[in-house]
Design a protein around this motif. Structure first.
Motif, PDB file in Angstrom:
ATOM      1  N   GLN B  60      -6.528   6.775  -1.211  1.00  0.00           N
ATOM      2  CA  GLN B  60      -7.605   6.680  -0.218  1.00  0.00           C
ATOM      3  C   GLN B  60      -7.304   7.597   0.974  1.00  0.00           C
ATOM      4  O   GLN B  60      -6.134   7.841   1.290  1.00  0.00           O
ATOM      5  CB  GLN B  60      -7.728   5.236   0.282  1.00  0.00           C
ATOM      6  CG  GLN B  60      -8.286   4.277  -0.764  1.00  0.00           C
ATOM      7  CD  GLN B  60      -9.767   4.495  -0.998  1.00  0.00           C
ATOM      8  OE1 GLN B  60     -10.592   4.076  -0.226  1.00  0.00           O
ATOM      9  NE2 GLN B  60     -10.104   5.190  -2.086  1.00  0.00           N
ATOM     10  N   LEU B 126     -13.792   7.118   1.169  1.00  0.00           N
ATOM     11  CA  LEU B 126     -13.519   5.739   1.618  1.00  0.00           C
ATOM     12  C   LEU B 126     -14.856   5.021   1.783  1.00  0.00           C
ATOM     13  O   LEU B 126     -15.586   5.260   2.752  1.00  0.00           O
ATOM     14  CB  LEU B 126     -12.755   5.739   2.941  1.00  0.00           C
ATOM     15  CG  LEU B 126     -12.303   4.349   3.413  1.00  0.00           C
ATOM     16  CD1 LEU B 126     -11.141   3.852   2.580  1.00  0.00           C
ATOM     17  CD2 LEU B 126     -11.899   4.364   4.877  1.00  0.00           C
ATOM     18  N   SER B 130     -14.580   1.165  -2.495  1.00  0.00           N
ATOM     19  CA  SER B 130     -13.539   2.018  -3.079  1.00  0.00           C
ATOM     20  C   SER B 130     -12.178   1.332  -3.103  1.00  0.00           C
ATOM     21  O   SER B 130     -11.359   1.620  -3.975  1.00  0.00           O
ATOM     22  CB  SER B 130     -13.443   3.339  -2.309  1.00  0.00           C
ATOM     23  OG  SER B 130     -13.047   3.087  -0.979  1.00  0.00           O
ATOM     24  N   SER B 131     -11.899   0.432  -2.159  1.00  0.00           N
ATOM     25  CA  SER B 131     -10.610  -0.261  -2.106  1.00  0.00           C
ATOM     26  C   SER B 131     -10.704  -1.425  -1.123  1.00  0.00           C
ATOM     27  O   SER B 131     -11.706  -1.550  -0.408  1.00  0.00           O
ATOM     28  CB  SER B 131      -9.505   0.707  -1.637  1.00  0.00           C
ATOM     29  OG  SER B 131      -9.783   1.124  -0.318  1.00  0.00           O
ATOM     30  N   GLY B 134     -11.032  -0.010   2.365  1.00  0.00           N
ATOM     31  CA  GLY B 134     -12.406   0.358   2.697  1.00  0.00           C
ATOM     32  C   GLY B 134     -13.247  -0.866   3.029  1.00  0.00           C
ATOM     33  O   GLY B 134     -13.999  -0.868   4.005  1.00  0.00           O
TER      34      GLY B 134
END
Lengths: 94, 195
Positions: B60, B126, B130-131, B134
């Motif tokens: 990221q 981001l 995405s994660s 994020g």
């Protein structure tokens, strides 16, 4: 010889026993949550402790702060009203 | 005589200064509840980030620490301007116009700068999905930005009333409580999320 009357098990008793069994099984499911499994290393445990302290202490500080502010304002107003009353001259009696 | 005395007492009661104006008290309670909301989010973010094997996620983009430090300074400066506006308001209302306007402009700069940063981060990959970085970044920083926009609206309302000569001290104090919450909270979020 007369036979004893046999009653069918009531539906309520069945529901109760099923509910108790489910309630007994629930804690096992709760202990398998993601947070309980992950909080085993030092960093995670520190984060848990810090989070618990933050969430426990913050309400006392916020609402205690509001209470302190109200008390301070109350005293300020009482003091200023006291000064105002002292400054007003007494009206002459007729 | 007793009725007249009671009326005079009631009139005197109605003219007494309230300990805390209703608007200020309402805003204080709102801010206290919002502080708890942010505390919950900060706690969750801290636990998730410390439980991860590698943090921040290696695939990221990095958060813009230096640019956001500049933006933090702008927001803190707006808080100082608002304190200056309150000081000037007590010594003649006209003197509060410029510092209040400066506080608003600096606050608007903060929000716009945040928006520009967000666009750059989304382009770099981001996003909200995405994660976990994020997700938490946009949730926490976005919620703060939402509060900043709302508080800017309250400041703008106060400024318009000041221009027309209708602004009361309690209304300015209500706006101040909201804006100071936004200003004081941001360095905490910057330290937790960015650093």
């Amino acid at each position: 010889m007369r036979a004893m009357p046999v009653k069918a098990a009531p539906l309520g008793a069945l529901a109760t026993s099923l509910s108790i069994s489910l309630a007994l099984a629930l804690p096992r499911a709760a202990s398998a949550c993601y947070v309980c499994m992950s909080g085993r290393d030092d960093d995670s445990q520190r984060a848990f402790v810090a989070g618990s302290i933050l969430l426990s202490v913050l309400p006392f500080f916020t609402f205690g702060g509001i209470g302190w502010y109200v008390r301070r304002r109350s005293r300020q107003i009482a003091a200023s009203e006291g000064r105002g009353a002292a400054a007003v001259p007494h009206a002459p009696k007729s | 005589v007793a009725t007249r005395s009671a009326r005079l007492h009631l009139a005197a009661e109605s003219q007494r200064t309230p300990i805390v104006p209703n608007g200020v008290m309402g805003m204080l309670l709102f801010v206290a509840s919002e502080a708890m909301l942010f505390a919950g989010l900060i706690s969750a973010f801290t636990i998730i980030s410390s439980s991860a094997l590698v943090w921040p996620p290696p695939d990221q983009p990095r958060l813009p620490i230096e640019n956001t430090a500049l933006n933090t300074a702008a927001l803190l400066a707006s808080g100082v301007c608002l304190a200056w506006a309150q000081y000037r308001f007590g010594r003649g209302r006209a003197g509060a116009r410029r510092p209040l306007l400066a506080a608003m402009l600096l606050g608007a700069f903060f929000v716009v700068f945040q928006g520009v940063e967000w666009v750059a981060l989304i382009r770099q990959g981001l996003t909200l999905t995405s994660s976990t970085l994020g997700s938490f970044f946009y949730l926490i920083v976005g919620l703060h930005a939402l509060h900043a926009v709302a508080a800017l609206g309250v400041l703008a309302y106060a400024w318009v009333r000041l221009q027309r000569g209708w602004l009361a001290q309690s209304q300015l104090a209500t706006a101040q409580v909201f804006w100071y919450f936004v200003v004081v909270l941001w360095p905490v979020l910057y330290g937790v999320v960015y650093l």
